[in-house]
Design a protein around this motif. Structure first.
Motif, mmCIF file in Angstrom:
data_model
loop_
_atom_site.group_PDB
_atom_site.id
_atom_site.type_symbol
_atom_site.label_atom_id
_atom_site.label_comp_id
_atom_site.label_asym_id
_atom_site.label_seq_id
_atom_site.Cartn_x
_atom_site.Cartn_y
_atom_site.Cartn_z
ATOM 1 N N VAL A 82 2.445 0.233 2.890
ATOM 2 C CA VAL A 82 2.997 -0.033 1.566
ATOM 3 C C VAL A 82 3.013 -1.543 1.357
ATOM 4 O O VAL A 82 3.521 -2.294 2.191
ATOM 5 C CB VAL A 82 4.423 0.550 1.409
ATOM 6 N N TYR A 83 2.418 -1.971 0.244
ATOM 7 C CA TYR A 83 2.453 -3.360 -0.185
ATOM 8 C C TYR A 83 3.413 -3.442 -1.353
ATOM 9 O O TYR A 83 3.366 -2.603 -2.263
ATOM 10 C CB TYR A 83 1.083 -3.812 -0.694
ATOM 11 N N ASP A 84 4.285 -4.462 -1.354
ATOM 12 C CA ASP A 84 5.125 -4.678 -2.525
ATOM 13 C C ASP A 84 5.285 -6.165 -2.790
ATOM 14 O O ASP A 84 4.818 -6.998 -2.011
ATOM 15 C CB ASP A 84 6.481 -3.959 -2.413
ATOM 16 N N ALA A 131 10.639 -10.569 1.270
ATOM 17 C CA ALA A 131 11.703 -10.320 2.242
ATOM 18 C C ALA A 131 11.301 -9.160 3.146
ATOM 19 O O ALA A 131 11.053 -8.051 2.673
ATOM 20 C CB ALA A 131 13.014 -10.001 1.536
ATOM 21 N N LEU A 132 11.234 -9.438 4.439
ATOM 22 C CA LEU A 132 10.857 -8.396 5.388
ATOM 23 C C LEU A 132 12.001 -7.407 5.561
ATOM 24 O O LEU A 132 13.180 -7.789 5.441
ATOM 25 C CB LEU A 132 10.481 -9.018 6.731
ATOM 26 N N ALA A 148 5.546 -5.249 9.976
ATOM 27 C CA ALA A 148 5.839 -5.767 8.645
ATOM 28 C C ALA A 148 5.459 -7.238 8.648
ATOM 29 O O ALA A 148 5.773 -7.963 9.597
ATOM 30 C CB ALA A 148 7.311 -5.587 8.306
ATOM 31 N N GLU A 149 4.765 -7.655 7.608
ATOM 32 C CA GLU A 149 4.379 -9.057 7.519
ATOM 33 C C GLU A 149 4.271 -9.484 6.066
ATOM 34 O O GLU A 149 4.039 -8.662 5.177
ATOM 35 C CB GLU A 149 3.063 -9.302 8.248
ATOM 36 N N ARG A 150 4.464 -10.774 5.875
ATOM 37 C CA ARG A 150 4.292 -11.342 4.545
ATOM 38 C C ARG A 150 2.797 -11.469 4.262
ATOM 39 O O ARG A 150 2.020 -11.822 5.150
ATOM 40 C CB ARG A 150 4.972 -12.706 4.463
#
Length: 151
Positions: free
Chosen positions: A99-101, A105-106, A134-136
């Motif tokens: 999921v990309y949003d 904020a992780l 999870a990554e930016r």
């Protein structure tokens, strides 16, 4: 971003042929019912993966995957300001839910606390999947859960 390829035997002579993993993706804007739509997309994807890749997974794995989709999409819906993308990718051995949003904020993973109201989504996802990252990314963040089908 280049798409990964994998091999699977498809000829009667045993030769490997390079093929693309099954990939489905959809953008959601947070309208009512979008979480149910994301689950329905994931359910169709699993049916296609079983038919096209002969992927084997039981009802428990299917439930785990659908719950993971629900949790990740719910988090994106709740915490980002804008549309989010659900991407499902799979082979006979591995399924990835990404999921990309728009929020950079992780996600937070809290310790187990049965008294805490809320904040259990990532705890649930960690318990269900084989790997979580999870990554930016330039658009915000990417959260990826992987499920091995050989286990």
């Amino acid at each position: 971003m280049s798409e990964p390829t994998t091999t699977r035997p498809v000829s009667r002579r045993g030769a490997d042929v390079r093929v693309e993993p099954l990939l489905r993706a959809e953008v959601f804007k947070g309208e009512p019912g979008c979480i149910a739509e994301a689950r329905a997309l994931a359910d169709r994807f699993l049916g296609e993966l079983a038919a096209e890749w002969l992927a084997e997974f039981g009802e428990r794995k299917r439930s785990d995957l659908l719950l993971t989709v629900s949790e990740l999409v719910t988090n994106a819906d709740r915490y980002s300001r804008g549309p989010y993308l659900l991407e499902l990718e799979g082979t006979a051995d591995l399924i990835t839910v990404t999921v990309y949003d728009s929020s950079s904020a992780l996600p937070l993973l809290f310790g187990q606390d049965p008294q805490r109201l809320g904040g259990h989504g990532m705890e649930i996802v960690v318990a269900l999947c084989d790997r979580l990252s999870a990554e930016r990314v330039p658009v915000g963040k990417r959260v990826r859960a992987e499920f091995e089908l050989s286990t």
